[in-house]
Design an enzyme around this catalytic site. Structure first.
Site, short mmCIF file in Angstrom:
data_model
loop_
_atom_site.label_atom_id
_atom_site.label_comp_id
_atom_site.label_asym_id
_atom_site.label_seq_id
_atom_site.Cartn_x
_atom_site.Cartn_y
_atom_site.Cartn_z
N LYS A 149 0.86 -1.18 0.00
CA LYS A 149 0.00 0.00 0.00
C LYS A 149 0.89 1.22 0.00
O LYS A 149 2.03 1.17 0.47
CB LYS A 149 -0.89 0.03 1.25
CG LYS A 149 -2.17 0.78 1.04
CD LYS A 149 -3.18 -0.09 0.31
CE LYS A 149 -4.47 0.63 0.02
NZ LYS A 149 -5.52 -0.30 -0.42
P1 NAD Z 1 -13.03 7.41 -2.49
O1 NAD Z 1 -12.07 8.47 -2.07
O2 NAD Z 1 -13.41 7.29 -3.93
O3 NAD Z 1 -14.40 7.53 -1.66
C1 NAD Z 1 -14.46 7.60 -0.26
C2 NAD Z 1 -15.85 8.07 0.11
O4 NAD Z 1 -16.02 8.02 1.53
C3 NAD Z 1 -16.14 9.51 -0.31
O5 NAD Z 1 -17.47 9.59 -0.80
C4 NAD Z 1 -16.01 10.27 1.00
O6 NAD Z 1 -16.75 11.49 0.99
C5 NAD Z 1 -16.61 9.25 1.94
N1 NAD Z 1 -16.36 9.47 3.37
C6 NAD Z 1 -15.22 9.82 4.00
N2 NAD Z 1 -15.45 9.94 5.33
C7 NAD Z 1 -16.76 9.64 5.54
C8 NAD Z 1 -17.61 9.59 6.67
N3 NAD Z 1 -17.15 9.85 7.89
N4 NAD Z 1 -18.90 9.24 6.50
C9 NAD Z 1 -19.39 8.96 5.28
N5 NAD Z 1 -18.64 9.00 4.16
C10 NAD Z 1 -17.35 9.34 4.29
O7 NAD Z 1 -12.42 6.03 -1.96
P2 NAD Z 1 -12.79 4.57 -2.44
O8 NAD Z 1 -11.81 4.15 -3.47
O9 NAD Z 1 -14.25 4.49 -2.70
O10 NAD Z 1 -12.41 3.73 -1.13
C11 NAD Z 1 -13.33 3.56 -0.06
C12 NAD Z 1 -12.89 2.38 0.78
O11 NAD Z 1 -12.83 1.20 -0.04
C13 NAD Z 1 -11.49 2.50 1.40
O12 NAD Z 1 -11.47 1.81 2.63
C14 NAD Z 1 -10.61 1.76 0.40
O13 NAD Z 1 -9.40 1.30 0.96
C15 NAD Z 1 -11.54 0.62 0.03
N6 NAD Z 1 -11.24 -0.05 -1.23
C16 NAD Z 1 -11.15 0.64 -2.38
C17 NAD Z 1 -10.89 -0.03 -3.57
C18 NAD Z 1 -10.86 0.68 -4.91
O14 NAD Z 1 -10.73 -0.03 -5.93
N7 NAD Z 1 -10.99 1.99 -4.97
C19 NAD Z 1 -10.69 -1.41 -3.56
C20 NAD Z 1 -10.80 -2.10 -2.35
C21 NAD Z 1 -11.08 -1.40 -1.20
#
Ligand code: NAD
Length: 425
Positions: A118
């Site tokens: 990461k």
């Molecule tokens: P992103 O930045 O696209 O979206 C994150 C979202 O969470 C945003 O809408 C943000 O406003 C919201 N957020 C932040 N704090 C918040 C709160 N307190 N309450 C409600 N919403 C809140 O990120 P992402 O890529 O969607 O990743 C989200 C999660 O999924 C992370 O834990 C990431 O590690 C995991 N993840 C992502 C991927 C990927 O392919 N992008 C793959 C596996 C896991």
């Protein structure tokens, strides 16, 4: 030898430190279950390589800010390291280490030939202009250049990064190599060798895991989704497409609720235009954290770590939680919820769709070939459904939670790889 957990001074326990404690706790449980010896436990608890860099960024007014960046390779015993890059103001080395460790188990669990990594930069990307972001990304990549490469360590998007970030990374690496190296990152734009189906892959996996865990018709099943980003928004969409009634979603700026179900495409378009879901005219605004406690069938936390803790876990009413985010439940919350009979599909299984299609993208890049969206979706579905079936079978056979079973499989496969390779020298 034993797992070293630094002593805790309350003021120093950052969210990142809490995430790492959770990851170490889960590893410890799996190691106990598998009967691993102390030496191997310590190896698995310790990242293989960990790099902290300073990233100077020239701002638009000419002054220079310096931010910290990290790249952690937790384990490379099963293949090259693989894992996203996060741009977030609270990211620290502990959080990045925890996320890298979860990547190791996730790749092993779904049977793809990668280790876990990461990266992160402690920065608020929303406070930077596009040009500042590009300079930041390129300089960060330059600092971690010795670690990454298509055969060594392959980054992907995570919180605060996207396809554009991956395009800059691919370009920076390629300029340094002297030729185009699409396989150095996944989650790229398709014009640069990105895979069809990668954009919504994590969310498609969340949908597959949810339907498998429900074990009944999704028609009318009520769902709340925390986080409306790259994972949460398409997950809400896919669940609605499957017949679920998505009644609430949130992002960092607010939450919205409509008891009769949200029109997800309309809400996505509105959120895009207005910078968030708050104030969406066809639903009621909701206090942010109330979303987690709604009387719904399914809760999909898809934002950040530590959303459900021992403080709010007793008030969570959903009977099924599908972890779109990494580490959204603390171990204390996990225990409270499993004691109350709530089924939790753990992150390393539920959100593995992203890394599965990243793997497919990398395979296509290394062969200079591309598959159709349908071919990608079929392979994704197969890998997700097989992993889900394996986890459920082990959980049932041994009386484990789905998380314990998933970790037992993932950690067990990595331990087996170490055993077969032996220890150099
Ligand atoms: P992103 O930045 O696209 O979206 C994150 C979202 O969470 C945003 O809408 C943000 O406003 C919201 N957020 C932040 N704090 C918040 C709160 N307190 N309450 C409600 N919403 C809140 O990120 P992402 O890529 O969607 O990743 C989200 C999660 O999924 C992370 O834990 C990431 O590690 C995991 N993840 C992502 C991927 C990927 O392919 N992008 C793959 C596996 C896991």
């Amino acid at each position: 030898m034993s797992i070293m957990v630094p002593s805790k001074t309350p003021a120093l326990i950052t969210p990142g430190r809490q995430a790492l404690d959770s990851a170490l706790h889960q590893l410890h449980q799996a190691a106990e279950h598998l009967g691993l010896d102390d030496g191997l436990r310590t190896m698995l608890a310790t990242p293989r390589r960990s790099l902290t860099v300073s990233v100077p960024v020239r701002r638009e007014d000419g002054h220079i800010d310096v931010v910290q960046g990290f790249r952690v390779q937790h384990n490379v015993s099963r293949g090259p390291a693989k894992g996203g890059i996060r741009f977030h103001p609270a990211t620290d080395i502990h959080e990045v280490t925890a996320l890298a460790m979860w990547m190791t188990w996730k790749c092993a669990l779904v049977g793809i030939p990668y280790g876990g990594a990461k990266g992160g930069v402690t920065v608020d990307p929303t406070a930077l202009t596009t040009r500042e972001l590009e300079r930041l990304t390129r300089r960060y990549v330059n600092e971690i250049l010795p670690l990454i490469g298509p055969e060594k360590d392959i980054p992907a998007p995570d919180v605060g990064t996207d396809e554009q970030t991956m395009a800059w990374i691919m370009d920076t690496y390629s300029v340094s190599a002297g030729y185009s190296v699409p396989g150095v990152v996944t989650g790229k734009p398709t014009t640069l060798g990105g895979s069809l189906g990668r954009t919504g892959a994590t969310s498609r996996g969340v949908q597959i895991a949810t339907l498998a865990a429900l074990g009944r018709s999704p028609e009318g099943v009520s769902v709340a989704v925390q986080g409306f980003g790259k994972v949460g928004a398409p997950a809400a969409q896919y669940l609605a497409d499957a017949g679920c009634k998505v009644v609430a979603v949130s992002d960092a700026g607010g939450a919205v609720y409509a008891g009769s179900g949200l029109d997800v495409p309309r809400l996505r378009a509105w959120a895009e235009e207005n910078g968030g879901v708050r104030g969406y005219p066809h639903a009621d605004d909701l206090p942010l954290d109330d979303l987690l406690e709604l009387d719904v069938d399914v809760l999909v936390p898809a934002a950040l770590e530590g959303a459900v803790t021992e403080a709010n876990a007793p008030r969570v009413r959903a009977r099924l939680i599908v972890e779109g985010a990494n580490g959204p439940l603390t171990p204390e919350a996990d225990e409270i919820l499993s004691a109350s009979g709530t089924t939790v599909v753990p992150d390393i299984l539920a959100n593995a769709g992203g890394v599965i299609v990243s793997y497919l993208e990398w395979v296509q890049n290394t062969q200079a070939y591309s598959w159709s969206c349908d071919e990608v979706e079929i392979k994704l579905r197969d890998l997700m459904e097989n992993a889900f079936a394996e986890v459920r079978a082990l959980a049932t056979a041994r009386g484990l939670t789905l998380r314990q079973a998933a970790h037992a499989i993932g950690v067990g496969r990595v331990a087996e790889a170490h055993g077969m390779r032996g220890l150099y020298p």
